[in-house]
Write a protein that holds these residues in place. Structure first.
Motif, mmCIF file in Angstrom:
data_model
loop_
_atom_site.group_PDB
_atom_site.id
_atom_site.type_symbol
_atom_site.label_atom_id
_atom_site.label_comp_id
_atom_site.label_asym_id
_atom_site.label_seq_id
_atom_site.Cartn_x
_atom_site.Cartn_y
_atom_site.Cartn_z
ATOM 1 N N TYR A 188 -25.996 -18.327 21.025
ATOM 2 C CA TYR A 188 -24.638 -18.063 21.540
ATOM 3 C C TYR A 188 -24.332 -16.565 21.643
ATOM 4 N N GLU A 189 -25.360 -15.719 21.661
ATOM 5 C CA GLU A 189 -25.157 -14.275 21.575
ATOM 6 C C GLU A 189 -24.266 -13.695 22.668
ATOM 7 N N LYS A 190 -24.227 -14.316 23.829
ATOM 8 C CA LYS A 190 -23.427 -13.777 24.932
ATOM 9 C C LYS A 190 -21.962 -14.217 24.858
ATOM 10 N N ILE A 191 -21.669 -15.153 23.954
ATOM 11 C CA ILE A 191 -20.307 -15.685 23.856
ATOM 12 C C ILE A 191 -19.644 -15.058 22.631
ATOM 13 N N ILE A 192 -19.161 -13.822 22.812
ATOM 14 C CA ILE A 192 -18.572 -13.011 21.755
ATOM 15 C C ILE A 192 -17.172 -12.582 22.201
ATOM 16 N N TYR A 193 -16.240 -12.529 21.243
ATOM 17 C CA TYR A 193 -14.839 -12.298 21.603
ATOM 18 C C TYR A 193 -14.249 -11.010 21.023
ATOM 19 N N ASP A 194 -13.043 -10.710 21.510
ATOM 20 C CA ASP A 194 -12.211 -9.616 20.995
ATOM 21 C C ASP A 194 -12.870 -8.244 21.132
ATOM 22 N N GLY A 195 -13.728 -8.101 22.139
ATOM 23 C CA GLY A 195 -14.348 -6.811 22.393
ATOM 24 C C GLY A 195 -15.442 -6.439 21.415
ATOM 25 N N ASN A 196 -15.865 -7.373 20.592
ATOM 26 C CA ASN A 196 -16.910 -7.093 19.605
ATOM 27 C C ASN A 196 -18.289 -7.055 20.261
ATOM 28 N N LYS A 197 -19.220 -6.398 19.600
ATOM 29 C CA LYS A 197 -20.590 -6.309 20.102
ATOM 30 C C LYS A 197 -21.504 -7.122 19.200
ATOM 31 N N PHE A 198 -22.366 -7.913 19.816
ATOM 32 C CA PHE A 198 -23.311 -8.723 19.062
ATOM 33 C C PHE A 198 -24.448 -7.866 18.521
ATOM 34 N N THR A 199 -24.840 -8.124 17.261
ATOM 35 C CA THR A 199 -25.976 -7.438 16.659
ATOM 36 C C THR A 199 -27.121 -8.416 16.454
ATOM 37 N N ALA A 200 -28.234 -8.187 17.102
ATOM 38 C CA ALA A 200 -29.416 -9.017 16.899
ATOM 39 C C ALA A 200 -29.977 -8.732 15.514
ATOM 40 N N VAL A 201 -30.340 -9.780 14.792
ATOM 41 C CA VAL A 201 -30.816 -9.627 13.422
ATOM 42 C C VAL A 201 -32.043 -8.718 13.358
ATOM 43 N N ALA A 202 -32.955 -8.882 14.304
ATOM 44 C CA ALA A 202 -34.195 -8.093 14.295
ATOM 45 C C ALA A 202 -33.965 -6.612 14.557
ATOM 46 N N SER A 203 -32.763 -6.260 15.022
ATOM 47 C CA SER A 203 -32.509 -4.873 15.428
ATOM 48 C C SER A 203 -31.946 -3.998 14.318
ATOM 49 N N VAL A 204 -31.628 -4.563 13.140
ATOM 50 C CA VAL A 204 -30.892 -3.764 12.150
ATOM 51 C C VAL A 204 -31.757 -2.706 11.477
ATOM 52 N N ASP A 236 -23.265 -4.347 9.494
ATOM 53 C CA ASP A 236 -23.190 -4.018 8.074
ATOM 54 C C ASP A 236 -23.487 -5.232 7.196
ATOM 55 N N GLU A 237 -22.997 -6.382 7.592
ATOM 56 C CA GLU A 237 -23.258 -7.612 6.826
ATOM 57 C C GLU A 237 -24.744 -7.960 6.860
ATOM 58 N N LEU A 238 -25.361 -7.777 8.020
ATOM 59 C CA LEU A 238 -26.797 -8.043 8.138
ATOM 60 C C LEU A 238 -27.615 -7.043 7.323
ATOM 61 N N LEU A 239 -27.176 -5.806 7.298
ATOM 62 C CA LEU A 239 -27.874 -4.797 6.501
ATOM 63 C C LEU A 239 -27.815 -5.120 5.013
ATOM 64 N N SER A 240 -26.697 -5.673 4.565
ATOM 65 C CA SER A 240 -26.581 -6.036 3.144
ATOM 66 C C SER A 240 -27.507 -7.197 2.806
ATOM 67 N N LEU A 241 -27.671 -8.132 3.732
ATOM 68 C CA LEU A 241 -28.625 -9.231 3.522
ATOM 69 C C LEU A 241 -30.051 -8.686 3.562
ATOM 70 N N ALA A 242 -30.299 -7.749 4.463
ATOM 71 C CA ALA A 242 -31.631 -7.152 4.594
ATOM 72 C C ALA A 242 -32.052 -6.446 3.308
ATOM 73 N N GLU A 243 -31.100 -5.829 2.643
ATOM 74 C CA GLU A 243 -31.392 -5.121 1.396
ATOM 75 C C GLU A 243 -31.889 -6.086 0.313
ATOM 76 N N VAL A 244 -31.312 -7.299 0.304
ATOM 77 C CA VAL A 244 -31.735 -8.328 -0.662
ATOM 78 C C VAL A 244 -33.174 -8.771 -0.373
ATOM 79 N N LEU A 245 -33.519 -8.862 0.902
ATOM 80 C CA LEU A 245 -34.841 -9.366 1.305
ATOM 81 C C LEU A 245 -35.940 -8.314 1.188
ATOM 82 N N LYS A 246 -35.547 -7.060 1.117
ATOM 83 C CA LYS A 246 -36.509 -5.962 1.067
ATOM 84 C C LYS A 246 -37.480 -6.156 -0.104
ATOM 85 N N GLY A 247 -38.767 -6.024 0.184
ATOM 86 C CA GLY A 247 -39.769 -6.157 -0.860
ATOM 87 C C GLY A 247 -40.240 -7.581 -1.107
ATOM 88 N N THR A 248 -39.674 -8.543 -0.360
ATOM 89 C CA THR A 248 -40.099 -9.944 -0.473
ATOM 90 C C THR A 248 -40.951 -10.324 0.737
#
Length: 391
Positions: free
Chosen positions: A205-221, A183-195
């Motif tokens: 460090y994508e594989k080193i994630i804690y507390d059961g969270n899932k990593f989101t690749a920026v290019a995938s949003v 969601d945070e990446l999507l909000s940044l993406a909205e700002v960049l849209k049209g530029t």
């Protein structure tokens, strides 16, 4: 002899310098505990070492393609598809001698005099130095504990000018351990849209994630971000292969890969041929059990370190969601990170990195990529130092 003027504005790496100083003091017989290096204390998994030995025995010791062998690029493509649903072709991948080399090639191929690169602070020490060396201008967005060191869409919008060429994101972050959610990446993406602004995303460090969270690749949003995102990654941190020197770039911009290949061909040529073979094993899932074992141990160390630091009166730290660093707040006891770290090393033999090196005063970076006993002893010394000097 006169050194080229372009070197005058290039600063040495503070993290490397402190790590070297700690080693030197230790070699002199002094009792030094170093938490300055960004390097896992685990050994490279056996399955990868065996792949490298096999490569040597099978004669994989010659020059290879500048941009990486087909085999290693296919392994990257498969990994990005499996992990993030991203689809790339062979001519959209280039392998370099570590992610730092990948970044250097990118800046050299894309940044011209006057171009602005937006960099959230705190940042990895190399980012602004490479931007300046390439003729660009770093533009910093300040963050702090209140946002877990992540920028907001409003901050990004305010930082953009007609000269903005690139937004550089590091998730999970060195030095803060911050991880951007989808969601945070999507909000940044909205700002960049049209530029026409590109996004460099360092996902080492994508594989080193804690507390059961899932990593989101920026290019995938979304598709727009896929087209503008240039992903930088490697195997140094998650697979404990810092010395092997293997980083890669994935981008939909084939012309950029072609330009980087041309530059690399005149500077370093190919990555070490043995590393290229071993990297296939590092990327294809063969070492996943080893990666998870390391991740779990990092998480255990993180929990102990966060609790211990927050028990010290006058300092605090937020719990990072990724990487293996704490960015410890010392503003309540003065906030002079250079003095704090220098005195801590001199009086207690504990090496940490001042926040000023990462563009954010009032903090220090503490790497918990070492054994638990050393972490506990190190924080015990920090507690003694704070109580004796800042109470």
């Amino acid at each position: 002899m006169k050194i080229a003027s372009r070197m005058e504005n290039l600063s040495p790496s503070v993290t490397m310098a402190i790590t070297a100083l700690a080693r030197e003091l230790k070699a002199q017989g002094k009792d030094i505990l170093s938490f300055s290096a960004g390097e896992p204390d685990f050994d490279t998994p056996e399955v990868i070492k065996e792949a490298a030995i096999k490569a040597i025995k099978n004669g994989h010791t010659k020059y290879t393609a500048v941009e990486g062998t087909i085999e290693t690029k296919k392994a990257i493509i498969k990994k990005l598809k499996t992990d993030h649903g991203l689809e790339y072709n062979l001519d959209e991948i280039i392998v370099s001698n570590g992610a730092k080399h990948s970044l250097f090639n990118l800046f050299q191929c894309l940044i011209e005099e006057g171009d602005e690169v937006i960099i959230p602070a705190p940042y990895w020490v190399t980012y602004p130095e490479q931007v300046k060396y390439s003729g660009g201008t770093p533009v910093f967005i300040e963050t702090d504990d209140s946002t877990e060191f992540k920028i907001t869409a409003e901050q990004l919008k305010a930082a953009i000018t007609p000269k903005t060429k690139v937004l550089l994101l590091n998730t999970p972050s060195n030095p803060s351990g911050a991880v951007y959610t989808k969601d945070e990446l999507l909000s940044l993406a909205e700002v960049l849209k049209g530029t026409d602004i590109l996004v460099f995303t360092d996902e080492m460090y994508e594989k080193i994630i804690y507390d059961g969270n899932k990593f989101t690749a920026v290019a995938s949003v979304n598709e727009d971000m896929f087209q503008r995102t240039i992903t930088i990654n490697g195997i140094s941190k998650a697979v404990a292969m810092t010395g092997w020197r293997y980083g890669y770039v994935a981008t939909a911009h084939k012309a950029l890969v072609k330009a980087m290949t041309k530059l690399q061909g005149q500077v370093t040529s190919n990555v070490n041929s043995i590393t290229l073979q071993a990297a296939v094993t590092a990327l294809d899932g063969s070492a996943d059990a080893d990666i998870e074992k390391m991740r779990k141990e990092f998480e255990k160390r993180r929990d102990v370190a966060v609790q211990s630091f927050n028990d010290i009166k006058g300092i605090s730290c937020v719990k990072p969601q990724g990487a293996f660093y704490l960015f410890v707040n010392i503003k309540e006891i003065g906030g002079d990170s250079m003095k704090f770290c220098a005195d801590l090393l001199e009086k207690e033999g504990v090496a940490v990195v001042p926040g000023l090196a990462f563009g954010t005063e009032g903090y220090f970076r503490f790497s918990f990529a070492t054994d638990l006993a050393t972490i506990e002893e190190g924080i015990k010394r920090v507690k003694k130092f704070v109580e004796e000097n800042y109470s």
